[in-house]
Scaffold this active site. Sequence first.
Site, PDB file in Angstrom:
ATOM      1  N   LYS A 166      64.744  26.110  42.661  1.00 45.83           N
ATOM      2  CA  LYS A 166      63.393  26.767  41.753  1.00 45.83           C
ATOM      3  C   LYS A 166      63.036  27.675  40.942  1.00 45.83           C
ATOM      4  O   LYS A 166      64.447  28.668  41.119  1.00 45.83           O
ATOM      5  CB  LYS A 166      62.175  26.614  42.212  1.00 45.83           C
ATOM      6  CG  LYS A 166      61.874  27.652  43.401  1.00 45.83           C
ATOM      7  CD  LYS A 166      61.127  27.600  44.261  1.00 45.83           C
ATOM      8  CE  LYS A 166      60.833  28.856  45.512  1.00 45.83           C
ATOM      9  NZ  LYS A 166      59.814  28.739  46.734  1.00 45.83           N
ATOM     10  N   ARG A 213      49.083  28.599  51.714  1.00 49.00           N
ATOM     11  CA  ARG A 213      48.816  28.428  50.717  1.00 49.00           C
ATOM     12  C   ARG A 213      48.403  26.850  50.052  1.00 49.00           C
ATOM     13  O   ARG A 213      47.185  26.972  49.704  1.00 49.00           O
ATOM     14  CB  ARG A 213      49.694  28.698  49.972  1.00 49.00           C
ATOM     15  CG  ARG A 213      50.368  30.462  50.046  1.00 49.00           C
ATOM     16  CD  ARG A 213      51.240  31.105  49.397  1.00 49.00           C
ATOM     17  NE  ARG A 213      52.927  30.464  49.050  1.00 49.00           N
ATOM     18  CZ  ARG A 213      53.486  30.506  49.065  1.00 49.00           C
ATOM     19  NH1 ARG A 213      54.207  31.999  48.772  1.00 49.00           N
ATOM     20  NH2 ARG A 213      55.031  30.063  48.664  1.00 49.00           N
ATOM     21  N   TYR A 253      59.353  59.879  29.623  1.00 44.24           N
ATOM     22  CA  TYR A 253      57.635  59.435  28.935  1.00 44.24           C
ATOM     23  C   TYR A 253      56.645  59.679  30.324  1.00 44.24           C
ATOM     24  O   TYR A 253      56.643  59.969  31.457  1.00 44.24           O
ATOM     25  CB  TYR A 253      57.346  57.530  28.893  1.00 44.24           C
ATOM     26  CG  TYR A 253      57.808  57.004  27.929  1.00 44.24           C
ATOM     27  CD1 TYR A 253      57.943  57.285  26.498  1.00 44.24           C
ATOM     28  CD2 TYR A 253      58.892  55.998  27.856  1.00 44.24           C
ATOM     29  CE1 TYR A 253      58.354  56.629  25.407  1.00 44.24           C
ATOM     30  CE2 TYR A 253      59.437  55.435  27.076  1.00 44.24           C
ATOM     31  CZ  TYR A 253      59.196  55.770  26.108  1.00 44.24           C
ATOM     32  OH  TYR A 253      59.408  55.282  24.398  1.00 44.24           O
TER      33      TYR A 253
HETATM   34  C1  LIG Z   1      60.380  28.878  47.599  1.00 44.36           C
HETATM   35  C2  LIG Z   1      60.458  27.646  48.840  1.00 44.36           C
HETATM   36  C3  LIG Z   1      60.950  27.816  49.671  1.00 44.36           C
HETATM   37  C4  LIG Z   1      62.525  28.955  49.735  1.00 44.36           C
HETATM   38  O1  LIG Z   1      62.350  30.062  50.199  1.00 44.36           O
HETATM   39  P1  LIG Z   1      63.374  31.362  50.744  1.00 44.36           P
HETATM   40  O2  LIG Z   1      61.797  32.210  50.918  1.00 44.36           O
HETATM   41  O3  LIG Z   1      63.488  31.953  48.903  1.00 44.36           O
HETATM   42  O4  LIG Z   1      64.394  30.987  51.288  1.00 44.36           O
HETATM   43  C5  LIG Z   1      61.795  26.946  50.541  1.00 44.36           C
HETATM   44  N1  LIG Z   1      60.265  26.294  51.084  1.00 44.36           N
HETATM   45  C6  LIG Z   1      59.210  26.288  50.048  1.00 44.36           C
HETATM   46  C7  LIG Z   1      57.817  25.191  50.647  1.00 44.36           C
HETATM   47  C8  LIG Z   1      59.860  26.814  49.232  1.00 44.36           C
HETATM   48  O5  LIG Z   1      58.905  26.903  48.193  1.00 44.36           O
END
Ligand SMILES: *Cc1c(COP(=O)(O)O)cnc(C)c1O
Length: 312
Positions: free
Chosen positions: A60, A158, A279
């Site tokens: 992703k 979540r 800055y």
């Molecule tokens: C993003 C995600 C992962 C991968 O998690 P990492 O900590 O990057 O290995 C696995 N499962 C779900 C449901 C996720 O959203």
Amino acid sequence: MARQPQAQPSPSPVEPVTTAAGPPAFEAGGILTINLDAIHSNYRTVAGRVLPGECAAVVKADAYGCGIDQVTATLNRAGCRTFFVAHLAEARRVRAISPESTIYVLNGFSSALGPGFAETSARPVINSSVELAEWDHFVTSTGWTGGAALHVDTGMNRLGLTVEEAAAVAMRIETENHGIALLMSHLACADRPNHPLNDTQIRQFRELRSLFRGIPSSLANSSGVFLDSSTYCNLVRPGIALYGGNPIPSRPNPMRPVVELKSRILQVRIVPKGATVGYGGTWTAKRPSRIATIAIGYADGIPRAAAATEGV
Ligand SMILES: *Cc1c(COP(=O)(O)O)cnc(C)c1O
């Protein structure tokens, strides 16, 4: 900034080749190198560790910024056959590169997405009872048999059905054909081995699996893989570890680094003790200091919040 994916995995360090994505190296202010060979090797490391379980890959967010097309092709060569993405649009990219793979879309299902899932032959991750109802309707009205994952929340709070909702689904599943091909949950604190939530989630998931007997299951993200073999189940879902991130930050990193950012130093100057830099004059030299100004900033992804703040 020039982004320079290496064309082929190679056992020896490869001189970066400038791609059309950026200016030639001698013009670039910074050079970001994605080492696809290291991604290949990190995948093999995780896949070997979880045998006889299967190792999927989470690609992703443009493969965590590393480039979904190049990364998918690399992982495909490394033997990966199951991919997780967030959006259907990403699933289409993966499908174009890996025609035979299984692709799960984490962001869930709604009726409007049905035709897209069918065209892409991708599987939604069902995150709620409402999504499950829409999925059931889609499956019964179209006869689609492409399958889906059922995501159950065991403590992340979540996404996912509650454990109670999932238990009710399990009661029906023997008589109705939901096409559920994977039972999954997500660990909240696996990067902290002593966190009590890990055991709670592992235990909850074990109970769930016994309700969904015969359906493959998946619990571990990157940290889970390096936390405990009781999280492996049938399929693991690493993301960050493939890209070189340390799955358990309190321990040495077992992964090969993937991302390297170099920047040109534009100028070096000496400032006296007490001089301020940049800055707002928010950084003050505590001693005579040599200051280098480099050719990258927030336009290149360096967070503005990383600037020195008042009082530092
Ligand atoms: C993003 C995600 C992962 C991968 O998690 P990492 O900590 O990057 O290995 C696995 N499962 C779900 C449901 C996720 O959203």
